[in-house]
Design a protein around this motif. Structure first.
Motif, PDB file in Angstrom:
ATOM      1  N   GLN A   1      53.422  35.788  51.434  1.00  0.00           N
ATOM      2  CA  GLN A   1      53.639  34.749  52.434  1.00  0.00           C
ATOM      3  C   GLN A   1      55.115  34.717  52.809  1.00  0.00           C
ATOM      4  O   GLN A   1      55.977  34.598  51.929  1.00  0.00           O
ATOM      5  N   CYS A   2      55.412  34.838  54.075  1.00  0.00           N
ATOM      6  CA  CYS A   2      56.784  34.778  54.605  1.00  0.00           C
ATOM      7  C   CYS A   2      57.651  35.906  54.055  1.00  0.00           C
ATOM      8  O   CYS A   2      57.260  36.618  53.142  1.00  0.00           O
TER       9      CYS A   2
ATOM     10  N   LYS B   1      41.795  44.199  59.535  1.00  0.00           N
ATOM     11  CA  LYS B   1      41.454  44.331  58.118  1.00  0.00           C
ATOM     12  C   LYS B   1      40.895  43.017  57.586  1.00  0.00           C
ATOM     13  O   LYS B   1      40.941  41.989  58.279  1.00  0.00           O
ATOM     14  N   ILE B   2      40.386  43.061  56.365  1.00  0.00           N
ATOM     15  CA  ILE B   2      39.747  41.865  55.808  1.00  0.00           C
ATOM     16  C   ILE B   2      40.694  40.670  55.800  1.00  0.00           C
ATOM     17  O   ILE B   2      40.330  39.561  56.164  1.00  0.00           O
ATOM     18  N   SER B   3      41.962  40.893  55.397  1.00  0.00           N
ATOM     19  CA  SER B   3      42.900  39.770  55.306  1.00  0.00           C
ATOM     20  C   SER B   3      43.198  39.157  56.670  1.00  0.00           C
ATOM     21  O   SER B   3      43.744  38.067  56.764  1.00  0.00           O
ATOM     22  N   ALA B   4      42.841  39.878  57.755  1.00  0.00           N
ATOM     23  CA  ALA B   4      43.112  39.373  59.104  1.00  0.00           C
ATOM     24  C   ALA B   4      42.014  38.441  59.606  1.00  0.00           C
ATOM     25  O   ALA B   4      42.187  37.768  60.618  1.00  0.00           O
ATOM     26  N   MET B   5      40.879  38.422  58.911  1.00  0.00           N
ATOM     27  CA  MET B   5      39.788  37.617  59.471  1.00  0.00           C
ATOM     28  C   MET B   5      40.151  36.138  59.434  1.00  0.00           C
ATOM     29  O   MET B   5      40.866  35.669  58.559  1.00  0.00           O
ATOM     30  N   LYS B   6      39.656  35.403  60.438  1.00  0.00           N
ATOM     31  CA  LYS B   6      39.886  33.958  60.471  1.00  0.00           C
ATOM     32  C   LYS B   6      39.082  33.339  59.334  1.00  0.00           C
ATOM     33  O   LYS B   6      37.932  33.734  59.092  1.00  0.00           O
ATOM     34  N   TRP B   7      39.671  32.384  58.646  1.00  0.00           N
ATOM     35  CA  TRP B   7      39.064  31.832  57.443  1.00  0.00           C
ATOM     36  C   TRP B   7      39.472  30.369  57.361  1.00  0.00           C
ATOM     37  O   TRP B   7      40.668  30.081  57.469  1.00  0.00           O
TER      38      TRP B   7
ATOM     39  N   GLU C   1      44.174  32.616  58.776  1.00  0.00           N
ATOM     40  CA  GLU C   1      43.479  33.850  58.409  1.00  0.00           C
ATOM     41  C   GLU C   1      43.291  33.898  56.890  1.00  0.00           C
ATOM     42  O   GLU C   1      43.964  33.180  56.151  1.00  0.00           O
ATOM     43  N   LEU C   2      42.403  34.769  56.444  1.00  0.00           N
ATOM     44  CA  LEU C   2      42.147  34.902  55.008  1.00  0.00           C
ATOM     45  C   LEU C   2      43.445  35.160  54.247  1.00  0.00           C
ATOM     46  O   LEU C   2      43.683  34.606  53.180  1.00  0.00           O
ATOM     47  N   GLY C   3      44.307  35.969  54.833  1.00  0.00           N
ATOM     48  CA  GLY C   3      45.551  36.335  54.139  1.00  0.00           C
ATOM     49  C   GLY C   3      46.785  35.606  54.640  1.00  0.00           C
ATOM     50  O   GLY C   3      47.890  35.872  54.167  1.00  0.00           O
ATOM     51  N   HIS C   4      46.628  34.692  55.607  1.00  0.00           N
ATOM     52  CA  HIS C   4      47.803  34.050  56.197  1.00  0.00           C
ATOM     53  C   HIS C   4      47.527  32.612  56.596  1.00  0.00           C
ATOM     54  O   HIS C   4      46.642  32.377  57.424  1.00  0.00           O
ATOM     55  N   GLY C   5      48.286  31.700  56.022  1.00  0.00           N
ATOM     56  CA  GLY C   5      48.109  30.306  56.376  1.00  0.00           C
ATOM     57  C   GLY C   5      49.352  29.752  57.023  1.00  0.00           C
ATOM     58  O   GLY C   5      49.485  29.679  58.243  1.00  0.00           O
ATOM     59  N   THR C   6      50.310  29.419  56.185  1.00  0.00           N
ATOM     60  CA  THR C   6      51.519  28.751  56.626  1.00  0.00           C
ATOM     61  C   THR C   6      52.349  29.603  57.587  1.00  0.00           C
ATOM     62  O   THR C   6      52.932  29.096  58.535  1.00  0.00           O
ATOM     63  N   TYR C   7      52.384  30.893  57.335  1.00  0.00           N
ATOM     64  CA  TYR C   7      53.308  31.767  58.060  1.00  0.00           C
ATOM     65  C   TYR C   7      52.590  32.370  59.259  1.00  0.00           C
ATOM     66  O   TYR C   7      52.015  33.469  59.202  1.00  0.00           O
ATOM     67  N   ILE C   8      52.641  31.631  60.360  1.00  0.00           N
ATOM     68  CA  ILE C   8      51.875  32.012  61.547  1.00  0.00           C
ATOM     69  C   ILE C   8      52.326  33.365  62.100  1.00  0.00           C
ATOM     70  O   ILE C   8      51.520  34.155  62.569  1.00  0.00           O
ATOM     71  N   ARG C   9      53.625  33.636  61.965  1.00  0.00           N
ATOM     72  CA  ARG C   9      54.126  34.907  62.488  1.00  0.00           C
ATOM     73  C   ARG C   9      53.481  36.111  61.802  1.00  0.00           C
ATOM     74  O   ARG C   9      53.512  37.218  62.297  1.00  0.00           O
TER      75      ARG C   9
END
Lengths: 554, 554
Positions: free
Chosen positions: A203-204, B62-68, B33-41
Motif C-alpha cells: 500500500q502506497c 489481474k486478480i488484485s485489480a478486481m473491484k472488491w 480493489e481487492l489489492g488496493h483500498g486507501t491508495y487510489i493512485r
C-alpha cells in the motif's frame, strides 16, 4: 454419583455419562442465574429438605432466580447439576449442588415441574445451546446432593467434612488451563494471520517512485502488530512459569497442605484478567490492522475476536477478579511492612523501593534488569499509594467497606501493575534460560524488550509519576522502542511461523502459509451460497418486478 | 448521465435511478480493489480509449485489480461507476470514473466480459451484498466517462476543467455526516443500554448485610461507563461546532474560494479517526460492562459494536487519516514559527507554550480554563517534539520520506493530541453557552470536566512528560476525577434518557425505558426459533440414537 461429581467440579462443563448398558445421559452444570453471576451467595434457587419423604424440593421462586447461560441446557441435556440454597428446618446452609433430571430419557420432554429452553442468539458460540431452567417443586432423593464435603443425614442433620478450600483450587486449574489452551493461542493465531498478510499486502510508496511497500514496513503497522506478537510470547513464557507454580501447589494440596492457595488464587485471578484483556484487545488490533479484509469472515479474524471477547466475562468477571488480587496484595503489603513472611510472588514488596532510574543512554533500556526494575518500582508505588489512601480513609473515620469502595479504581490499577511486573520478569528469566541457543536467545530477547518497552511507552505516566524516570529518559526509551520495532520486523514472519498453526487451524484466507491471499479470497468468496445458489431468489422475488416496472409504478 | 454523477460523488452509495418510463437501474460505486483500498493512485483496473470505435475498453488485468467490497454489487446492481486508470494513446492520465452496465436489465445475467458475485460473509452488514467485479474487454461509449472535471474529446485529446479540489470537499461532507448520523449515535445507544441496565442489575453487597447494590453504584462500573457518556456528549457538541465550520466552508466554496479546504480536510480526517476509535472502544466497554448478558444478542450491544467496528476502516483508514492531519499540522507549525498566518484551528500553535500548571487544590482541576490549557500545552508539545525529530533527521541527511517514516508513530500521537484539545475546548465553550439554563449547565459542566479529566487520567504521561503537571497534581486531578464519577452517577439516567431513543430503536432487552430487564430477556428468549420449532430436530437426528443406545455402542 461420585464420577459425576469429579467431572463436574473439575471441568464445569457438560459431559456424556454412560448410565447403564443401554442408556447414557448428558449433564449440564447449572450455576449462573438470570439475576446472579459472580456473586454465588446471592443465588435465589432453593432446595428445601423434606424429612418425611427424604427428598429435596427445588424451586426458582422468581424470574431472576432461573438458571441462565449453562451450556447444553437449551436443547440437549437430560440432567443438570443445579446449584441452590440448601434449607433444612427453615435454616439456610448456603449454596450446594444437586443432580436433577430435567428431561425424559424416552422422549426428551421436560420433566414434571421443569421449564427449559434456549436463551437465544449470542455474539459467538451459537453452536452451543446455552439454556434457561425454571423449577417448580421438583423433588429429588436425598442422595442427589453432591456430598463430598457436606452431607444431609436422614434426620436432617447437616454434616460438614473435609475442606471446602479445594473448590478454590478447581477454579484456579480451570483458569490456568483456559489461558494456556484458549486465550493465548487465540492471540497467536491473530498475530500469525495479520503478520503474514502484512508482508503480502502492499500500500502506497514509502519512497516516491518505488513499488508500493509491504504494509509491515510501515512503522505505524509495526507499532500495531509487533507488540501484540511480543505479548503472545510473553504470555507463553508466563504460562510455563504458572504451570510450574501450580504443579507445586497441587503436590502440596494432595498432602492436605493448603498454604499456597491464597497466593495461587490471587495470582491466577489477576493473570486471567490481564491475559483476557490484553489478548482480546490484541486480537482486535490485529483484525483492524488488516483493514477492510479483516472485516470479512474469510479472514478468520472476526470470529477469533467474538469468541475471545467472552473470556473477559466467564470464569470470573475481570474487574471482580482484579479486586480479589488487590485484596490479597494489600494484606501482603501490610504483612511485609510489619516484617512478617509473605508468599514468594509478593516477596518483592518487602524490599525498599528504588528511587530513580539511572539510565543515561537509550541502549540501557534494552537491559532486562533496567526494565524489570522499572516495573517493580511501579508495582510497589501504585500498590503503596492505593493502600495509603485506604488507610487514610479508615483513619479519618470511614468504615472499612466504604473506604475500600472509594479506592477500587486505584486498587484495580495496583493489581494490574503487579501482574504486569511478573509477566515482564518471567519473560526476562525465560530469555536467560535460552543461553544455550544464542540465535534464538537474541531474537527472543528483542521480543522481551519490545514487550517491556511497549508497556512503558503505553503507560509513561506510571513511570514518570514520582520522578522514577524523567521526560528525557522517556524520550530515550521511546527511541529504543522504535528501534526495536524495526529489528523485530525482520524476524516477524519466522516468529509467527514458529507457532506452527496449520492452514486448516487458522482457517483464514489472509493468513495461509503460502501467502496466496488474493487468490484464496476470490476462491472462497466464489463458494459463498449467495453465489452458488441459482436462481438468485432476491432478484426473482424483489428486484425483477422493480427493474421491469420502473420505480414510478411502485 | 449528469444525475448519476451528482448522486455518486455526493453519496458514494448505490442508488435507484429511474431510467425511462418502464425501467430503472441500480448502480454500485465500484472504487476499492481487492489489492488496493486507501491508495487510489495504485488502482490497477484500466480504461483504454479506442479512437476508432470511440469507446473505452475496461479491464482488470489481474486478480488484485478486481473491484472488491462495493455495496449492492454482489447480487443486485445493474450498473456500476467503475474507477479505472485512463489510458489514451499509451499514456496514463490517472484514475477516472466510468459508467458500466454489468447485468442485463432483462434477466439480470452478467453482461459480456463481466464476472460478478458476492464477496461472502462479514462481521456485520450481511444484508448488504458487497461484491466483486472482473472486467475483460468491456466496452463503453466515450460518453460513459463522468466528465464534470475532465473530458476525453473524440480525437483523444484530454481536457481538464474546473477544480478537482471539490472532490476533497465531498469526502469531508461524507465524513462529517457519518460522524453525526452513525458514529456518535451508536455510542449514545450503547451508553443508554448499559447505564439503564446498571441501575437494574444488582450484584454483591456494598455494605455487609445490605441488599445487593446496583452495579452503577460501584466506582469501577462508574469508571467504565460514565466517561463514555461524557464522550458521547463531548462529540455531540463537537459535531455542532464542526457543522458550523463546514457550513461556512461550503458557502465559500460555492463562491469558488477553496482556501479553507486544507484545514477542513485535515480537521475532518483527524476527527473521523478519533471519533471512530473512541466510539468503537466505548461501545465495547459498555457491552463488557453488562457482563454475560452483554454477550447475548438480545442486549442489542454486540451488533452495535460489530457494525461500528467497520467505521475505523471505511471512509479512510484511521492511521492514514491521522497522518494526513499530522502533515497539515507540521506545515502549519512551520508557518506559525516563521510568523505567517495560519488557519483558525491551528492558530493556537502561534502562541508561546505555557510552562507549568499552577493548580494547588483538587477543585482547581474542575475549572475549564485549567484543563483546556493543559490539553493545549500537550498538543503543542507533542507536535513540536515530532516536528523537531523530523527536522533533526532531515538535517542529519535523511531523505524527507525516510525521515517522515521514522516519525509516524509520534506524528499520529500529535494528530490525536490536536483533535483531543479541540474536543475539550469545544465542549467547554458549549458549556459557557448554556448560561441561560443554570441547572442544565451545571450538569453538563460536570460531564465536560469528567471528559477532560478522564483524558488526563488515562494519559498522565502526556501531561507529566515535561513537568507541566507534577505527580502531586496528578493525585489532585485523580481525586477530582473520582469525585466527578460519584457526582455524574446521580444524573446518569436522565442524561441517557435525554438522548431520547425509543425502545424500538434500541432493540435491547437490557436497555428499555421501563427497566424490565429480566422479564424481557425471558420473553425474547422464548421466541427464539430453537424454542418454537418443534420437533427438536437436533434431538431427533443426533441425540435420541445416542441416548437410547448408550455411548458403548457408538
Amino acid at each position: 454419583m461420585e464420577s459425576i461429581l469429579a467431572l463436574s467440579t473439575d471441568e464445569q462443563t457438560a459431559k456424556w455419562i454412560p448410565l447403564a448398558e443401554n442408556y447414557c445421559i448428558l449433564g449440564s452444570y447449572a450455576q449462573t442465574e438470570l439475576g446472579h453471576g459472580t456473586y454465588i451467595r446471592g443465588f435465589e434457587t432453593t432446595a428445601t429438605f423434606n424429612i418425611s419423604t427424604q427428598e429435596f424440593v427445588l424451586n426458582t421462586p422468581k424470574i431472576s432466580a432461573m438458571k441462565w447461560w449453562p451450556g447444553e441446557l437449551g436443547r440437549s441435556a437430560t440432567h443438570a447439576v443445579v446449584f441452590a440454597q440448601l434449607y433444612i428446618k427453615g435454616k439456610c446452609y448456603g449454596v450446594h449442588p444437586f443432580i436433577v433430571q430435567i428431561r425424559s430419557l424416552h422422549d426428551h420432554s421436560p420433566a414434571p415441574g421443569v421449564t427449559v429452553g434456549d436463551i437465544g442468539p449470542k455474539m459467538e458460540f451459537n453452536h452451543i445451546d446455552n439454556g434457561y431452567l425454571l423449577l417448580r417443586d421438583v423433588r429429588v432423593p436425598r442422595e442427589n446432593m453432591l456430598s463430598r464435603f457436606c452431607e444431609v443425614l436422614a434426620d436432617g442433620t447437616y454434616v460438614k467434612r473435609g475442606s471446602e478450600k479445594i473448590n478454590y483450587f478447581n477454579m484456579i486449574i480451570i483458569r490456568v488451563k483456559m489461558l494456556s489452551n484458549e486465550v493465548v493461542p487465540t492471540l497467536m493465531k491473530a498475530c500469525t494471520i495479520a503478520i503474514r498478510y502484512s508482508v503480502v499486502r502492499r500500500q502506497c510508496e514509502l519512497k516516491p517512485g518505488d513499488q508500493e511497500a509491504k504494509i509491515l514496513d510501515y512503522q505505524t503497522q509495526q507499532q500495531k502488530l509487533l507488540p501484540m506478537l511480543a505479548t503472545a510470547y510473553a504470555f507463553h513464557f508466563m504460562n510455563q512459569y504458572m504451570n510450574e507454580l501450580f504443579s507445586k501447589g497441587y503436590r502440596e494440596i494432595k498432602q492436605r497442605n493448603f498454604d499456597s492457595l491464597p497466593e495461587l488464587h490471587a495470582f491466577s485471578s489477576g493473570l486471567k484478567a490481564i491475559y483476557t484483556e490484553h489478548c482480546t484487545a490484541g486480537v482486535e488490533t490485529c483484525r483492524k490492522a488488516c483493514g477492510g479484509h479483516g472485516y470479512s469472515l474469510l479472514s478468520g479474524l472476526p470470529s477469533l475476536y467474538t469468541r475471545l471477547a467472552a473470556s473477559c466475562t466467564y470464569e470470573g468477571e475481570n474487574t471482580v477478579l482484579l479486586l480479589q488480587t488487590a485484596r490479597f496484595l494489600v494484606k501482603c503489603l501490610g504483612a511485609a511492612h510489619s516484617g512478617q513472611p509473605v508468599p514468594p510472588s509478593v516477596a518483592y514488596l518487602s524490599a525498599a523501593n528504588s528511587e530513580r532510574c539511572l539510565v543515561r543512554d537509550k541502549r540501557d533500556f534494552l537491559q532486562p534488569d533496567v526494565y524489570v526494575e522499572a516495573y517493580r518500582h511501579v508495582a510497589i508505588r501504585v500498590l503503596s499509594s492505593a493502600a495509603a489512601k485506604l488507610q487514610a480513609l479508615v483513619q479519618s473515620g470511614a468504615e472499612q467497606h466504604e473506604a475500600w469502595h472509594q479506592c477500587t479504581v486505584q486498587l484495580v490499577h495496583a493489581a494490574k501493575a503487579h501482574c504486569h511486573y511478573h509477566v515482564v520478569k518471567s519473560f526476562a528469566e525465560a530469555v536467560e534460560k535460552l543461553g544455550q541457543e544464542a540465535g534464538i536467545q537474541r531474537m527472543i530477547k528483542h521480543l522481551c524488550g519490545l514487550f517491556a518497552l511497549h508497556g512503558i511507552f503505553s503507560n509513561t505516566g506510571d513511570f514518570l509519576h514520582d520522578g522514577y524516570i524523567s521526560g528525557d529518559q522517556v524520550d530515550m526509551m521511546t527511541a529504543s522502542y522504535l528501534d526495536l520495532l524495526a529489528i523485530v520486523r525482520k524476524d516477524a514472519v519466522p516468529l509467527v511461523d514458529a507457532f506452527d498453526f496449520t492452514d486448516e487451524t487458522l482457517n483464514s484466507a489472509l493468513g495461509s502459509y503460502d501467502g496466496q491471499v488474493y487468490r484464496r479470497l476470490y476462491q472462497w468468496a466464489q463458494r459463498s451460497p449467495s453465489n452458488t445458489k441459482q436462481p438468485n431468489q432476491a432478484y426473482e422475488n424483489y428486484l425483477k418486478p422493480l427493474f421491469q416496472n420502473g420505480l414510478s409504478k411502485l
